[in-house]
Design a protein around this motif. Structure first.
Motif, PDB file in Angstrom:
ATOM      1  N   PRO A   2       0.938  -1.128  -0.061  1.00  0.00           N
ATOM      2  CA  PRO A   2      -0.057   0.066   0.003  1.00  0.00           C
ATOM      3  C   PRO A   2       0.964   1.200   0.150  1.00  0.00           C
ATOM      4  O   PRO A   2       1.897   1.365   0.469  1.00  0.00           O
ATOM      5  CB  PRO A   2      -0.879  -0.276   1.327  1.00  0.00           C
ATOM      6  CG  PRO A   2      -0.690  -1.667   1.838  1.00  0.00           C
ATOM      7  CD  PRO A   2       0.529  -2.020   1.163  1.00  0.00           C
ATOM      8  N   PHE A   3       0.422   2.434  -0.495  1.00  0.00           N
ATOM      9  CA  PHE A   3       0.997   3.489  -0.696  1.00  0.00           C
ATOM     10  C   PHE A   3       1.702   3.926   0.690  1.00  0.00           C
ATOM     11  O   PHE A   3       2.829   4.658   1.017  1.00  0.00           O
ATOM     12  CB  PHE A   3       0.185   4.711  -1.355  1.00  0.00           C
ATOM     13  CG  PHE A   3       0.281   4.560  -2.792  1.00  0.00           C
ATOM     14  CD1 PHE A   3       1.382   4.198  -3.343  1.00  0.00           C
ATOM     15  CD2 PHE A   3      -0.980   4.526  -3.615  1.00  0.00           C
ATOM     16  CE1 PHE A   3       1.429   3.918  -4.853  1.00  0.00           C
ATOM     17  CE2 PHE A   3      -0.927   4.613  -4.754  1.00  0.00           C
ATOM     18  CZ  PHE A   3       0.017   3.913  -5.638  1.00  0.00           C
ATOM     19  N   TRP A   4       1.007   3.831   1.745  1.00  0.00           N
ATOM     20  CA  TRP A   4       1.462   4.337   3.211  1.00  0.00           C
ATOM     21  C   TRP A   4       2.495   3.452   3.505  1.00  0.00           C
ATOM     22  O   TRP A   4       3.237   4.119   4.149  1.00  0.00           O
ATOM     23  CB  TRP A   4       0.146   4.181   3.972  1.00  0.00           C
ATOM     24  CG  TRP A   4      -0.375   2.763   4.505  1.00  0.00           C
ATOM     25  CD1 TRP A   4      -1.294   1.899   3.976  1.00  0.00           C
ATOM     26  CD2 TRP A   4       0.397   2.067   5.472  1.00  0.00           C
ATOM     27  NE1 TRP A   4      -1.454   0.754   4.722  1.00  0.00           N
ATOM     28  CE2 TRP A   4      -0.312   0.789   5.494  1.00  0.00           C
ATOM     29  CE3 TRP A   4       1.481   2.258   6.387  1.00  0.00           C
ATOM     30  CZ2 TRP A   4      -0.024  -0.285   6.189  1.00  0.00           C
ATOM     31  CZ3 TRP A   4       1.702   1.108   7.339  1.00  0.00           C
ATOM     32  CH2 TRP A   4       1.017  -0.144   7.110  1.00  0.00           C
ATOM     33  N   ALA A   5       2.543   2.243   3.152  1.00  0.00           N
ATOM     34  CA  ALA A   5       3.674   1.358   3.683  1.00  0.00           C
ATOM     35  C   ALA A   5       4.860   1.853   3.025  1.00  0.00           C
ATOM     36  O   ALA A   5       6.155   2.080   3.161  1.00  0.00           O
ATOM     37  CB  ALA A   5       3.288  -0.074   3.510  1.00  0.00           C
ATOM     38  N   HIS A   6       5.036   2.277   1.519  1.00  0.00           N
ATOM     39  CA  HIS A   6       5.985   2.957   0.739  1.00  0.00           C
ATOM     40  C   HIS A   6       6.395   4.060   1.524  1.00  0.00           C
ATOM     41  O   HIS A   6       7.782   4.447   1.674  1.00  0.00           O
ATOM     42  CB  HIS A   6       5.500   3.003  -0.649  1.00  0.00           C
ATOM     43  CG  HIS A   6       5.453   1.656  -1.373  1.00  0.00           C
ATOM     44  ND1 HIS A   6       6.394   0.821  -1.630  1.00  0.00           N
ATOM     45  CD2 HIS A   6       4.130   1.439  -1.991  1.00  0.00           C
ATOM     46  CE1 HIS A   6       5.703  -0.093  -2.463  1.00  0.00           C
ATOM     47  NE2 HIS A   6       4.668   0.206  -2.758  1.00  0.00           N
ATOM     48  N   ALA A   7       5.338   4.986   2.029  1.00  0.00           N
ATOM     49  CA  ALA A   7       5.793   6.323   2.558  1.00  0.00           C
ATOM     50  C   ALA A   7       6.522   5.850   4.034  1.00  0.00           C
ATOM     51  O   ALA A   7       7.590   6.678   4.252  1.00  0.00           O
ATOM     52  CB  ALA A   7       4.364   7.205   2.585  1.00  0.00           C
ATOM     53  N   LEU A   8       5.887   5.084   4.800  1.00  0.00           N
ATOM     54  CA  LEU A   8       6.692   4.695   5.838  1.00  0.00           C
ATOM     55  C   LEU A   8       8.076   4.338   5.817  1.00  0.00           C
ATOM     56  O   LEU A   8       9.030   4.590   6.254  1.00  0.00           O
ATOM     57  CB  LEU A   8       5.871   3.561   6.586  1.00  0.00           C
ATOM     58  CG  LEU A   8       6.477   3.236   7.906  1.00  0.00           C
ATOM     59  CD1 LEU A   8       6.608   4.285   8.925  1.00  0.00           C
ATOM     60  CD2 LEU A   8       5.648   2.311   8.717  1.00  0.00           C
ATOM     61  N   LEU A   9       8.441   3.583   4.653  1.00  0.00           N
ATOM     62  CA  LEU A   9       9.803   2.934   4.316  1.00  0.00           C
ATOM     63  C   LEU A   9      10.394   4.174   3.647  1.00  0.00           C
ATOM     64  O   LEU A   9      11.764   4.101   4.346  1.00  0.00           O
ATOM     65  CB  LEU A   9       9.587   1.887   3.265  1.00  0.00           C
ATOM     66  CG  LEU A   9      11.158   1.389   2.799  1.00  0.00           C
ATOM     67  CD1 LEU A   9      11.865   0.928   3.867  1.00  0.00           C
ATOM     68  CD2 LEU A   9      10.908   0.283   1.532  1.00  0.00           C
ATOM     69  N   ALA A  10      10.058   5.138   3.175  1.00  0.00           N
ATOM     70  CA  ALA A  10      10.889   5.824   2.611  1.00  0.00           C
ATOM     71  C   ALA A  10      11.353   7.038   3.785  1.00  0.00           C
ATOM     72  O   ALA A  10      12.473   7.606   3.847  1.00  0.00           O
ATOM     73  CB  ALA A  10       9.951   6.899   1.448  1.00  0.00           C
ATOM     74  N   GLY A  49       4.481  16.251   4.101  1.00  0.00           N
ATOM     75  CA  GLY A  49       3.615  16.527   3.160  1.00  0.00           C
ATOM     76  C   GLY A  49       3.747  15.910   1.693  1.00  0.00           C
ATOM     77  O   GLY A  49       2.773  15.931   1.007  1.00  0.00           O
ATOM     78  N   VAL A  50       5.014  15.881   1.363  1.00  0.00           N
ATOM     79  CA  VAL A  50       5.339  15.317   0.206  1.00  0.00           C
ATOM     80  C   VAL A  50       4.624  13.740  -0.355  1.00  0.00           C
ATOM     81  O   VAL A  50       4.538  13.492  -1.138  1.00  0.00           O
ATOM     82  CB  VAL A  50       6.927  15.325  -0.257  1.00  0.00           C
ATOM     83  CG1 VAL A  50       7.353  16.793  -0.057  1.00  0.00           C
ATOM     84  CG2 VAL A  50       7.472  14.365   0.790  1.00  0.00           C
ATOM     85  N   ILE A  51       4.696  13.250   0.994  1.00  0.00           N
ATOM     86  CA  ILE A  51       3.831  12.095   0.716  1.00  0.00           C
ATOM     87  C   ILE A  51       2.319  11.820  -0.007  1.00  0.00           C
ATOM     88  O   ILE A  51       2.257  11.076  -0.459  1.00  0.00           O
ATOM     89  CB  ILE A  51       3.926  10.954   2.026  1.00  0.00           C
ATOM     90  CG1 ILE A  51       2.622  11.672   2.937  1.00  0.00           C
ATOM     91  CG2 ILE A  51       5.168  11.127   2.748  1.00  0.00           C
ATOM     92  CD1 ILE A  51       2.616  10.976   4.369  1.00  0.00           C
ATOM     93  N   SER A  52       2.066  12.861   0.095  1.00  0.00           N
ATOM     94  CA  SER A  52       0.726  13.117  -0.608  1.00  0.00           C
ATOM     95  C   SER A  52       0.593  12.926  -2.073  1.00  0.00           C
ATOM     96  O   SER A  52      -0.096  12.598  -2.829  1.00  0.00           O
ATOM     97  CB  SER A  52      -0.062  14.522  -0.443  1.00  0.00           C
ATOM     98  OG  SER A  52       0.724  15.430  -0.813  1.00  0.00           O
TER      99      SER A  52
END
Length: 226
Positions: free
Chosen positions: A91-99, A166-169
């Motif tokens: 999921p995109f939130w998991a990618h964001a968390l890793l980054a 905010g860039v994770i949006s």
């Protein structure tokens, strides 16, 4: 004359719910990403402090690479590049968390390295003279002092990185910035929406700062009685 209509936001239950959920997502990813990043940073700083062969240069390259590339580039690489290379999809939130975790780790690692470098060699020599294993001397003697000395810098870096989330949006994560963009696209009240976002971000940043201050007082009571 400029016509302000903040009521179009706070009288709309859907908008308020989106802002609340977005703030929760931003806070969650920041806290978890910060925690995971700090754990990774601890190991990176230890490798560099003890100049572990092969691993220390790799850790240095990693830290410099992350610190010298934009977070948004890292985000897109993790969200779209790695899945193509490794054949997985999260999921995109998991990618964001890793980054975020990787980004936090590099900045925290550099701060901790500086803290460890500021501790005299006598501390390590005393631990070795007492027969303590290297890992125990690091975890019980050097690391707590480094964290205590660099806590203000860690605190400031955490707040700064939170304000960049905010860039994770941009990869579709429904964080606070995404909520603001969504509301703006429906209400066409850009000033009111982004002024509201600014206030929320400021309040969240101040809340994080206060909580970290309380954590400092609890974790490092021994500094006050030395």
């Amino acid at each position: 004359m400029f016509d302000l209509r903040f009521f179009e936001i706070y009288r709309n239950p859907e908008y308020l719910l989106l802002l609340g959920e977005g703030a929760a997502v931003s806070a969650f990813l920041t806290v978890i990403g910060g925690a995971l990043g700090f754990v990774l940073a601890t190991n990176l700083s230890a490798l560099r402090h003890y100049k572990v062969p092969i691993l220390a240069p790799i850790a240095t390259i990693y830290v410099e690479f992350i610190r010298n590339t934009p977070l948004i580039v890292q985000m897109f690489f993790v969200a779209f590049g790695l899945p193509l290379l490794l054949g997985y999809q999260w999921p995109f939130w998991a990618h964001a968390l890793l980054a975020l975790s990787l980004n936090f780790s590099a900045y925290f690692a550099e701060i901790l390295r500086a803290g460890l470098a500021g501790i005299g060699t006598g501390q390590s020599e005393a631990a070795a003279a007492l027969g303590l294993p290297t890992w125990l001397g690091f975890s019980k003697i050097l690391f707590p002092q480094a964290v205590a000395a660099m806590f203000p810098s860690l605190n400031s870096q955490f707040i700064f990185l939170f304000l960049t989330t905010g860039v994770i949006s941009e990869i579709g994560v429904t964080d606070l910035t995404w909520a603001g963009l969504y509301i703006d696209s429906r209400s066409f009240r850009s000033f009111e929406v982004f002024f509201t976002l600014t206030v929320i971000y400021v309040l969240m940043a101040l809340s994080f700062k206060a909580l970290l201050g309380l954590a400092h007082d609890q974790l490092f009571k021994w500094k006050a009685v030395r």
